[in-house]
Design a protein around this motif. Structure first.
Motif, PDB file in Angstrom:
ATOM      1  N   ALA A  26       0.804  -1.222   0.000  1.00  0.00           N
ATOM      2  CA  ALA A  26       0.000   0.000   0.000  1.00  0.00           C
ATOM      3  C   ALA A  26       0.838   1.273   0.000  1.00  0.00           C
ATOM      4  O   ALA A  26       0.392   2.317  -0.490  1.00  0.00           O
ATOM      5  N   SER A  27       2.059   1.222   0.535  1.00  0.00           N
ATOM      6  CA  SER A  27       2.874   2.433   0.644  1.00  0.00           C
ATOM      7  C   SER A  27       3.706   2.714  -0.604  1.00  0.00           C
ATOM      8  O   SER A  27       4.364   3.744  -0.691  1.00  0.00           O
ATOM      9  N   LEU A  28       3.684   1.808  -1.595  1.00  0.00           N
ATOM     10  CA  LEU A  28       4.518   1.981  -2.777  1.00  0.00           C
ATOM     11  C   LEU A  28       3.764   2.739  -3.866  1.00  0.00           C
ATOM     12  O   LEU A  28       2.607   2.440  -4.165  1.00  0.00           O
ATOM     13  N   ASP A  29       4.426   3.721  -4.481  1.00  0.00           N
ATOM     14  CA  ASP A  29       3.801   4.490  -5.549  1.00  0.00           C
ATOM     15  C   ASP A  29       4.265   3.972  -6.908  1.00  0.00           C
ATOM     16  O   ASP A  29       5.038   3.012  -7.015  1.00  0.00           O
ATOM     17  N   ILE A  30       3.790   4.625  -7.973  1.00  0.00           N
ATOM     18  CA  ILE A  30       4.078   4.159  -9.324  1.00  0.00           C
ATOM     19  C   ILE A  30       5.580   4.132  -9.598  1.00  0.00           C
ATOM     20  O   ILE A  30       6.105   3.153 -10.146  1.00  0.00           O
ATOM     21  N   SER A  31       6.287   5.184  -9.217  1.00  0.00           N
ATOM     22  CA  SER A  31       7.710   5.284  -9.540  1.00  0.00           C
ATOM     23  C   SER A  31       8.518   4.150  -8.937  1.00  0.00           C
ATOM     24  O   SER A  31       9.345   3.522  -9.612  1.00  0.00           O
ATOM     25  N   ILE A  32       8.300   3.858  -7.668  1.00  0.00           N
ATOM     26  CA  ILE A  32       9.107   2.832  -7.016  1.00  0.00           C
ATOM     27  C   ILE A  32       8.705   1.432  -7.474  1.00  0.00           C
ATOM     28  O   ILE A  32       9.555   0.545  -7.628  1.00  0.00           O
ATOM     29  N   ILE A  33       7.406   1.202  -7.733  1.00  0.00           N
ATOM     30  CA  ILE A  33       6.994  -0.116  -8.236  1.00  0.00           C
ATOM     31  C   ILE A  33       7.592  -0.353  -9.616  1.00  0.00           C
ATOM     32  O   ILE A  33       8.092  -1.442  -9.913  1.00  0.00           O
ATOM     33  N   TYR A  34       7.540   0.659 -10.469  1.00  0.00           N
ATOM     34  CA  TYR A  34       8.149   0.537 -11.799  1.00  0.00           C
ATOM     35  C   TYR A  34       9.634   0.184 -11.667  1.00  0.00           C
ATOM     36  O   TYR A  34      10.146  -0.698 -12.364  1.00  0.00           O
ATOM     37  N   ARG A  35      10.307   0.863 -10.772  1.00  0.00           N
ATOM     38  CA  ARG A  35      11.741   0.613 -10.582  1.00  0.00           C
ATOM     39  C   ARG A  35      11.999  -0.819 -10.127  1.00  0.00           C
ATOM     40  O   ARG A  35      12.907  -1.487 -10.631  1.00  0.00           O
ATOM     41  N   LEU A  36      11.191  -1.315  -9.196  1.00  0.00           N
ATOM     42  CA  LEU A  36      11.375  -2.678  -8.687  1.00  0.00           C
ATOM     43  C   LEU A  36      11.049  -3.723  -9.752  1.00  0.00           C
ATOM     44  O   LEU A  36      11.783  -4.708  -9.907  1.00  0.00           O
ATOM     45  N   LEU A  37       9.950  -3.519 -10.482  1.00  0.00           N
ATOM     46  CA  LEU A  37       9.593  -4.453 -11.551  1.00  0.00           C
ATOM     47  C   LEU A  37      10.695  -4.527 -12.591  1.00  0.00           C
ATOM     48  O   LEU A  37      11.036  -5.609 -13.082  1.00  0.00           O
ATOM     49  N   ARG A  38      11.260  -3.380 -12.899  1.00  0.00           N
ATOM     50  CA  ARG A  38      12.282  -3.311 -13.948  1.00  0.00           C
ATOM     51  C   ARG A  38      13.610  -3.897 -13.492  1.00  0.00           C
ATOM     52  O   ARG A  38      14.193  -4.741 -14.170  1.00  0.00           O
ATOM     53  N   GLN A  39      14.097  -3.471 -12.350  1.00  0.00           N
ATOM     54  CA  GLN A  39      15.447  -3.846 -11.951  1.00  0.00           C
ATOM     55  C   GLN A  39      15.547  -5.277 -11.445  1.00  0.00           C
ATOM     56  O   GLN A  39      16.601  -5.898 -11.573  1.00  0.00           O
ATOM     57  N   PHE A  40      14.472  -5.821 -10.880  1.00  0.00           N
ATOM     58  CA  PHE A  40      14.495  -7.217 -10.442  1.00  0.00           C
ATOM     59  C   PHE A  40      13.887  -8.154 -11.485  1.00  0.00           C
ATOM     60  O   PHE A  40      13.768  -9.350 -11.239  1.00  0.00           O
ATOM     61  N   GLN A  41      13.486  -7.592 -12.646  1.00  0.00           N
ATOM     62  CA  GLN A  41      12.943  -8.391 -13.746  1.00  0.00           C
ATOM     63  C   GLN A  41      11.787  -9.273 -13.266  1.00  0.00           C
ATOM     64  O   GLN A  41      11.733 -10.476 -13.541  1.00  0.00           O
ATOM     65  N   LEU A  42      10.845  -8.660 -12.562  1.00  0.00           N
ATOM     66  CA  LEU A  42       9.731  -9.411 -11.991  1.00  0.00           C
ATOM     67  C   LEU A  42       8.663  -9.736 -13.020  1.00  0.00           C
ATOM     68  O   LEU A  42       7.823 -10.610 -12.784  1.00  0.00           O
ATOM     69  N   ILE A  43       8.665  -9.030 -14.139  1.00  0.00           N
ATOM     70  CA  ILE A  43       7.759  -9.333 -15.248  1.00  0.00           C
ATOM     71  C   ILE A  43       8.571  -9.262 -16.530  1.00  0.00           C
ATOM     72  O   ILE A  43       9.653  -8.658 -16.556  1.00  0.00           O
ATOM     73  N   PRO A  44       8.093  -9.869 -17.616  1.00  0.00           N
ATOM     74  CA  PRO A  44       8.810  -9.750 -18.892  1.00  0.00           C
ATOM     75  C   PRO A  44       8.899  -8.284 -19.314  1.00  0.00           C
ATOM     76  O   PRO A  44       7.981  -7.503 -19.075  1.00  0.00           O
ATOM     77  N   PRO A  45       9.999  -7.882 -19.935  1.00  0.00           N
ATOM     78  CA  PRO A  45      10.161  -6.477 -20.327  1.00  0.00           C
ATOM     79  C   PRO A  45       9.186  -6.083 -21.424  1.00  0.00           C
ATOM     80  O   PRO A  45       8.646  -6.937 -22.139  1.00  0.00           O
TER      81      PRO A  45
END
Length: 673
Positions: A85-104
Motif C-alpha cells: 500500500a505504501s509503494l507508488d508508481i515510480s518505485i513499483i516501476y523501478r522494482l519491476l524493472r530492476q528485479f525483472q519481476l515481469i517480462p520487459p
C-alpha cells in the motif's frame, strides 16, 4: 570517477483560449483520479502477483542505500506489514524493472510502446509514461479532445490489465467512473493538489519567450550534481551528457530528421553545450553540457535558452509564440547484482620452498612473480591502482605427532563430510518463455518447481531434466511440501489457499481455504503444518485445525517438521523448537541476512539458502556448528528453494536468477561424542 547526468525537458504549448478554464480544470481533476488512485493500485496488483512483500524486501536489502529515506521507510513496510500500500508508481516501476519481476516491454524498458504492443510490460510502461506526462504539466488546463484521448488510452490499459490479472479487478469500469462520476469543487481541488505534490512543478525563471519550470526531483539532482562538480573538474572531466525531451503535436519524425541534418549549423557559435543527436520517443535531444554551465541557475538557463533558440528556428511543427519548459531528471537504472569492489583484505596462502627465504633478493623475486601473475589475470584493473600487500607467517603445528593427534581428534557434530555435484539442470520452457524458479522438491523420479512469476502454475520434469511441462493452477503458488510419493501440498499465500496436487496426473485433488495468508508448509505424520499470520497451524489433509502453535518469529517464512521438531526461518535467523513452540536453539550470523528456504537431512542437519549471499549453509542438529558448503563459485546464483531427498541422500538447490537446479550427493558423517 564516471558521472552521468540526464534530464528531461518537456515543452508544452499553452492554449490561448481561457474561456473554458473551469471545464479544462475539471478534466485535469478527473485524470488525476486515475493517476492518483487507479494506476498505483494496478501496479500494486501486478507486483503482488509476481512476488510476496516479504520476498521483495529481501531482494531490496542489499540496495537500500540507493533509495531515498522516504522510499526506504516505504520498503520497510513490505516486511513489517506485508503490504504494498505504501509503494507508488515510480518505485513499483523501478522494482519491476530492476528485479525483472515481469517480462520487459516489447521495445524495452524506458521506451514508449507502439500502438500494437499490448503485453503486461507494455502497459506498465504506459502507466509510468502517462503518470509522468500528467504530473509534469505546468498548468491544469486539459482541452476536451486531449481529455478524450487520454481517457481512451486509460480505458484500454484498464481493459488489458483486467484480462492479465484475472482477479475480478474491474479496473476498466473504475476508470470509466472517474471519467463520468459527479465531482464537486472540493474533490476537484483535492486531486489537483495531490497530483501537483507528485512533482511540485514551479516556474523558476523566465527569459524572453521561454519560461523554465522544474520540480523537486530536478532540484535535488541539480544540488547533488553541483556538490561534486569541483571533484569532476579536478579529475579532468569537463562535460556531462544530458537528454532534453520535448513534445510537439505532429510530424515528430520530420522534426527529428531536420534537427539531425542541421547538427553542425546548430552547434556553430554555441558555448557550453553541444548537440549530439535527436532520437524518437517524443523528441529526445542528446547533448553534452559543460560542467561550468551547471554552476548557477542563471548560467544553466542561459545556456539552454541559447541552445533552444537555435533548435526551434528550423522547426515548423511547433509554431507557438511562447514555450513553457519543464525540466525533469531521468532515473538511472543500474544493475544491482553487479559485483562491487570489496574493501576487505584478500588473503592468499602460499607454500614456499625453504630456500626462497635464504636472502631478501630471493624473496623479492618470488613476490614480483606473484604480483605479475595477479596483474596478468585481473583484466587490466590491477594496473590502474597501487596494490599494498603484507607478508604474514601462518602458525605451523610444531611436530608431526601433534598434527596426527589434531587430525584424529573427534568432532562432536554430524555435519556432512562431503557434497558432490551430481547434476546441473537448466529448466527451460518454450523459447523465451519467462518464469521465476522459486521453491523446489524432488519426489521420486520427478522434480517440481514453483513458478513465482505472474503466471499461476508449477513446473515439473523428470529427474534428469527431460519432459518439462506445466501444471496450471487456479491460484498463485508460493511454498511446497511432499505428502507422499505422488502427491504434494502447495500454499498459495495471498489467496489463502492450500492445494493438494497429484504430480503424475497434474490434477488438483483437494483445496483448503484458510483464514489468512499462508506461507511455509510442511507435512509430517499425516498432518500439515502451515505458517498463518505468525503462528503455526496444524491441520489434517481436509483442513481441520488440530491445534495452533506459537512461532518464535512473527515474520517466519519457511518451515520444516521432522523428528518431532520444528525448524523455521525468518530472513536473518534459524530457529529450532519443540512442537509445543518451546525454543531449543537459535542460529544467526551477521554474514547471512537474506535467508530464503530450508530443509533437513536424516541426521537433523539444517540446510538453508541465503539468496543475497549466494550461499548454502548447513547447521548441525544442535545449532552449535555450521559450515558454508556451497557458494557462488559452486554455481549458486540467487538460490531460493532447497530440498533434501532422505531416501537417496540427494540435496537439491534451485537458482532463481538463471532457472537452474543443482543436485548433489551428500555423504553423511557419523561421529561419536
Amino acid at each position: 570517477m564516471h558521472l552521468s547526468c540526464y534530464f528531461q525537458l518537456f515543452v508544452f504549448a499553452v492554449s490561448q483560449n481561457v474561456d473554458a478554464e473551469c471545464e479544462y480544470r475539471e478534466h485535469y481533476s478527473r485524470m488525476s483520479l486515475v493517476i492518483i488512485d487507479t494506476f498505483p493500485n494496478i501496479l500494486r496488483d501486478v507486483i503482488r502477483s509476481s512476488i510476496s512483500a516479504h520476498r521483495l524486501y529481501q531482494l531490496c536489502i542489499p540496495h537500500l542505500s540507493s533509495f531515498t529515506p522516504d522510499q526506504q521507510k516505504n520498503l520497510q513496510d513490505l516486511n513489517l506489514m506485508n503490504s504494498y500500500a505504501s509503494l507508488d508508481i515510480s518505485i513499483i516501476y523501478r522494482l519491476l524493472r530492476q528485479f525483472q519481476l515481469i517480462p520487459p516491454p516489447t521495445l524495452g524498458w524506458g521506451n514508449f510502446p507502439n500502438k500494437d504492443d499490448n503485453t503486461l510490460g507494455d502497459d506498465v510502461e504506459r502507466i509510468r509514461y502517462y503518470r509522468n506526462q500528467v504530473a509534469h504539466r505546468n498548468n491544469t488546463n486539459i482541452e476536451k479532445n486531449e481529455f478524450e484521448d487520454y481517457f481512451n488510452h486509460f480505458l484500454s490499459i484498464g481493459h488489458r490489465m483486467d484480462l492479465n490479472l484475472s482477479q475480478g479487478t474491474n479496473y476498466e469500469k473504475k476508470i470509466d467512473l472517474h471519467k463520468t462520476c459527479r465531482i464537486d469543487i472540493q474533490m476537484q481541488i483535492k486531486y489537483e493538489n495531490a497530483l501537483k505534490e507528485l512533482e511540485n512543478i514551479k516556474m523558476r525563471y523566465e527569459r524572453t519567450q521561454i519560461k523554465f519550470y522544474w520540480g523537486e526531483s530536478f532540484e535535488r539532482s541539480l544540488v547533488q550534481l553541483r556538490s561534486i562538480i569541483q571533484d569532476e573538474k579536478l579529475k579532468g572531466r569537463q562535460k556531462v551528457r544530458v537528454q532534453i525531451i520535448f513534445q510537439c503535436e505532429s510530424d515528430v519524425e520530420k522534426t527529428i530528421d531536420i534537427l539531425n541534418s542541421l547538427r553542425d549549423e546548430i552547434n556553430a557559435g554555441l558555448s557550453g553545450i553541444e548537440f549530439i543527436v535527436a532520437n524518437k520517443g517524443s523528441i529526445i535531444l542528446n547533448v553534452d553540457l559543460a560542467l561550468d554551465s551547471l554552476e548557477t541557475d542563471e548560467r544553466l538557463l542561459s545556456t539552454i535558452a541559447l541552445f533552444l533558440g537555435k533548435i526551434i528556428e528550423p522547426i515548423t511543427t511547433c509554431p507557438t509564440e511562447r514555450i513553457d519548459m519543464v525540466l525533469v531528471p531521468i532515473e538511472e537504472f543500474t544493475t544491482w547484482n553487479k559485483p562491487k569492489a570489496s574493501t576487505e583484505p584478500v588473503y592468499l596462502h602460499f607454500d614456499f620452498e625453504a630456500d626462497v627465504f635464504e636472502t631478501d633478493d630471493k624473496i623479492e623475486e618470488q613476490l614480483r612473480q606473484i604480483c605479475d601473475a595477479i596483474s596478468k589475470h585481473s583484466n587490466g584493473s590491477a594496473t590502474k591502482s597501487n596494490i599494498t600487500a603484507t607478508l604474514l607467517p601462518i602458525k605451523n603445528i610444531s611436530t608431526t605427532e601433534e598434527a596426527f593427534v589434531q587430525a584424529q581428534s573427534p568432532v562432536i557434530h554430524n555435519l556432512p563430510s562431503s557434497v558432490t555435484l551430481r547434476q546441473h539442470l537448466n529448466i527451460e520452457l518454450s523459447e523465451n518463455e519467462y518464469w521465476i524458479m522459486c521453491d523446489c522438491i524432488k519426489i521420486g523420479n520427478m522434480l517440481a518447481f514453483i513458478d513465482e512469476s505472474f503466471r499461476k502454475r508449477m513446473i515439473v520434469c523428470n529427474v534428469d531434466g527431460t519432459d518439462v511441462r506445466c501444471i496450471p493452477l487456479s491460484y498463485k503458488p508460493w511454498y511446497i511440501t511432499e505428502v507422499n510419493s505422488n502427491t504434494i501440498a502447495v500454499s498459495c499465500t495471498h489467496d489463502k489457499i492450500i492445494l493438494i496436487v497429484n504430480v503424475s496426473s497434474g490434477s488438483v485433488t483437494g483445496k483448503i481455504v484458510n483464514s489468512d495468508c499462508c506461507f511455509g508448509i510442511s507435512h509430517d505424520d499425516d498432518k500439515l503444518f502451515v505458517v498463518i499470520k505468525g503462528t503455526l497451524h496444524v491441520m489434517d489433509l481436509t483442513g481441520y485445525i488440530i491445534r495452533i502453535i506459537p512461532l518464535p518469529s512473527y515474520t517466519t517464512m519457511d518451515i520444516t517438521v521432522q523428528r518431532k521438531r520444528l525448524v523455521c526461518i525468518d530472513e536473518t535467523s534459524v530457529y529450532c523448537c519443540w512442537l509445543d513452540g518451546t525454543l531449543m536453539w537459535k542460529f544467526d550470523d551477521k554474514k547471512f541476512k537474506h535467508l530464503s528456504h530450508l530443509a533437513t537431512d536424516n541426521m537433523g542437519n539444517v540446510y538453508v539458502t541465503d539468496s543475497g549471499n549466494n550461499s548454502l549453509i548447513v547447521i548441525s542438529d544442535d545449532g552449535r556448528h555450521y559450515r558454508e558448503i556451497l557458494k557462488k563459485s559452486d554455481g549458486l546464483c540467487r538460490p531460493y528453494g532447497v530440498h533434501f531427498d532422505m531416501k537417496e541422500n540427494i540435496l537439491m538447490v534451485c537458482n532463481e536468477s538463471n532457472r537452474t537446479a543443482l543436485l548433489y550427493d551428500v555423504k553423511e558423517k557419523h561421529n561419536i561424542n
